[in-house]
Design an enzyme around this catalytic site. Structure first.
Site, short mmCIF file in Angstrom:
data_model
loop_
_atom_site.label_atom_id
_atom_site.label_comp_id
_atom_site.label_asym_id
_atom_site.label_seq_id
_atom_site.Cartn_x
_atom_site.Cartn_y
_atom_site.Cartn_z
N HIS A 67 2.66 3.65 -8.88
CA HIS A 67 2.40 2.25 -9.23
C HIS A 67 3.56 1.66 -10.04
O HIS A 67 3.91 0.49 -9.89
CB HIS A 67 1.09 2.13 -10.02
CG HIS A 67 -0.12 2.51 -9.22
ND1 HIS A 67 -0.33 2.06 -7.95
CD2 HIS A 67 -1.19 3.29 -9.52
CE1 HIS A 67 -1.48 2.56 -7.49
NE2 HIS A 67 -2.01 3.31 -8.42
N ARG A 125 -11.83 2.61 -8.52
CA ARG A 125 -10.95 3.76 -8.85
C ARG A 125 -11.25 4.26 -10.26
O ARG A 125 -11.99 3.64 -11.00
CB ARG A 125 -9.49 3.31 -8.72
CG ARG A 125 -9.18 2.92 -7.28
CD ARG A 125 -7.73 2.59 -7.08
NE ARG A 125 -7.50 2.25 -5.69
CZ ARG A 125 -6.32 2.23 -5.11
NH1 ARG A 125 -5.24 2.51 -5.81
NH2 ARG A 125 -6.20 1.91 -3.84
N ASP A 163 0.83 -1.21 0.00
CA ASP A 163 0.00 0.00 0.00
C ASP A 163 0.87 1.26 0.00
O ASP A 163 2.02 1.23 0.44
CB ASP A 163 -0.91 -0.03 1.25
CG ASP A 163 -2.08 0.92 1.12
OD1 ASP A 163 -2.41 1.33 -0.03
OD2 ASP A 163 -2.67 1.27 2.15
N ARG A 212 -5.17 -2.11 8.63
CA ARG A 212 -6.35 -2.91 8.31
C ARG A 212 -5.98 -3.96 7.27
O ARG A 212 -4.91 -3.93 6.69
CB ARG A 212 -7.50 -2.01 7.82
CG ARG A 212 -7.15 -1.14 6.62
CD ARG A 212 -8.37 -0.34 6.13
NE ARG A 212 -7.99 0.66 5.15
CZ ARG A 212 -7.87 1.97 5.39
NH1 ARG A 212 -8.12 2.46 6.58
NH2 ARG A 212 -7.50 2.80 4.43
N ARG A 242 1.93 -4.98 6.02
CA ARG A 242 1.24 -3.92 5.28
C ARG A 242 2.07 -2.65 5.36
O ARG A 242 2.41 -2.20 6.45
CB ARG A 242 -0.17 -3.66 5.82
CG ARG A 242 -0.89 -2.58 4.98
CD ARG A 242 -2.35 -2.41 5.30
NE ARG A 242 -2.95 -1.48 4.36
CZ ARG A 242 -4.19 -1.57 3.87
NH1 ARG A 242 -4.98 -2.55 4.24
NH2 ARG A 242 -4.64 -0.67 3.01
N ASN A 301 1.35 3.52 -2.79
CA ASN A 301 1.92 4.00 -4.05
C ASN A 301 1.43 5.40 -4.39
O ASN A 301 2.20 6.26 -4.81
CB ASN A 301 1.53 3.07 -5.21
CG ASN A 301 2.15 1.70 -5.11
OD1 ASN A 301 3.04 1.49 -4.31
ND2 ASN A 301 1.67 0.77 -5.93
N GLY A 302 0.12 5.60 -4.22
CA GLY A 302 -0.50 6.88 -4.61
C GLY A 302 -0.01 8.01 -3.73
O GLY A 302 0.40 9.08 -4.23
N ARG A 303 -0.01 7.79 -2.42
CA ARG A 303 0.42 8.84 -1.50
C ARG A 303 1.90 9.16 -1.69
O ARG A 303 2.33 10.30 -1.61
CB ARG A 303 0.13 8.44 -0.05
CG ARG A 303 -1.31 8.66 0.35
CD ARG A 303 -1.65 7.92 1.62
NE ARG A 303 -1.79 6.49 1.38
CZ ARG A 303 -1.87 5.59 2.33
NH1 ARG A 303 -1.78 5.95 3.59
NH2 ARG A 303 -2.03 4.31 2.03
N ASN A 359 -10.75 -2.52 -5.86
CA ASN A 359 -9.98 -1.49 -6.58
C ASN A 359 -10.61 -1.08 -7.91
O ASN A 359 -10.22 -0.06 -8.50
CB ASN A 359 -8.53 -1.94 -6.79
CG ASN A 359 -7.68 -1.90 -5.52
OD1 ASN A 359 -6.78 -2.70 -5.33
ND2 ASN A 359 -7.96 -0.95 -4.62
N TRP A 360 -11.63 -1.82 -8.37
CA TRP A 360 -12.36 -1.41 -9.59
C TRP A 360 -13.07 -0.07 -9.37
O TRP A 360 -13.48 0.58 -10.32
CB TRP A 360 -13.40 -2.46 -10.00
CG TRP A 360 -12.82 -3.78 -10.37
CD1 TRP A 360 -12.85 -4.92 -9.62
CD2 TRP A 360 -12.14 -4.13 -11.59
NE1 TRP A 360 -12.21 -5.94 -10.28
CE2 TRP A 360 -11.78 -5.49 -11.49
CE3 TRP A 360 -11.78 -3.43 -12.74
CZ2 TRP A 360 -11.09 -6.17 -12.49
CZ3 TRP A 360 -11.10 -4.09 -13.75
CH2 TRP A 360 -10.75 -5.45 -13.62
#
Ligand code: IPE
Ligand code: IPE
Ligand code: MG
Length: 231
Positions: free
Chosen positions: A29, A63, A12, A184, A178, A14-16, A60-61
């Site tokens: 990504h 997005r 988890d 979570r 994670r 990648n975006g941030r 994730n679909w």
């Protein structure tokens, strides 16, 4: 001290990470995809038997189409760059998740890597792709019902229920990592992690180095796993 055979990673952040550097999310990504190679090699060298990486969830679909399309292209990038090295390292590629809902060309490139590496005997690098644990469990129940309908006599047990899960050929998940701060599970391997050790790190996936991975393995070594018993 128990052996760590199977590590599962929720990759988890990648975006941030990309946002913090002023890049588009897709750049996170892309760098994250290269990092799958780095951690897979480190895990293989450390003697891990199976590494499951959460690459795309059934949720994730939700997005943007742009981001989903980009994520679905990444298997092409990954295998083009790294398949030769994975072969050299004797790493076997597998996949868990609903393949039929993945774009055909993406499914094809995944299947090609699975076929090409199927005789390899080293670490299993298992991609959770369009994977959701609830989906997996409901699918298992439906497959049991179908078997019963076609005349099979089944007395459902924990052991044979396991046979109906995507992960039936993999060892028990010993450790879940994670990255990027969230604590979570996000619909990942709910059945399989009943007694797994959990590590949450603040490091975003693109910056999660092999050294950090080895630190997690060290941390695991110091865990006292009791499985409900007394030591
Ligand atoms: C993980 O990074 C990759 C996928 C879920 C596909 P994210 O894309 O979730 O990154 P954040 O959590 O938004 O930073
Ligand atoms: C979990 O990350 C899925 C993957 C890493 C593929 P998410 O970013 O989708 O999870 P949430 O939305 O923060 O729970
Ligand atoms: Mg995320």
């Amino acid at each position: 001290m128990s052996e760590c055979k199977h590590v599962a990673i929720i990759m988890d952040g990648n975006g941030r990470w990309a946002k913090s550097k002023g890049y588009p999310r897709t750049q996170g990504h892309l760098v994250g995809t290269d990092n799958v190679r780095n951690i897979a090699i480190a895990a293989n060298d450390a003697g891990i038997k199976a590494l499951t990486v959460y690459a795309f969830s059934t949720e994730n679909w939700k997005r943007s189409k742009e981001e989903v399309d980009y994520l679905m292209k990444l298997p092409f990038v990954f295998f083009k760059k790294f398949i030769d090295e994975l072969m050299e390292k004797n790493i076997k590629i597998t996949m868990i998740g609903e393949m039929s809902e993945i774009p055909k060309d993406t499914a094809k490139v995944l299947q090609k890597a699975i076929d090409q590496t199927s005789s390899n005997t080293g670490m299993v690098l298992n991609f959770a792709m369009n994977y959701g644990s609830r989906n997996e469990i409901v699918r298992a129940v439906n497959n049991i019902l179908n078997d019963v309908k076609s005349g099979k006599e089944i007395n459902v047990t924990e052991e044979n229920f396991n046979d109906y899960l995507y992960t039936n050929n993999l060892p028990e998940v010993d450790l879940v990592i994670r990255t990027s701060g969230e604590q979570r599970i996000s619909n990942f391997l709910l059945w399989q992690i009943a007694y797994s050790e959990l590590i949450f790190t603040d490091v975003p996936w693109p910056e999660f180095t092999p050294d950090k991975f080895l630190e997690c393995l060290d941390n695991f070594k110091n865990r006292d796993r009791r499985f409900g018993g007394i030591k």
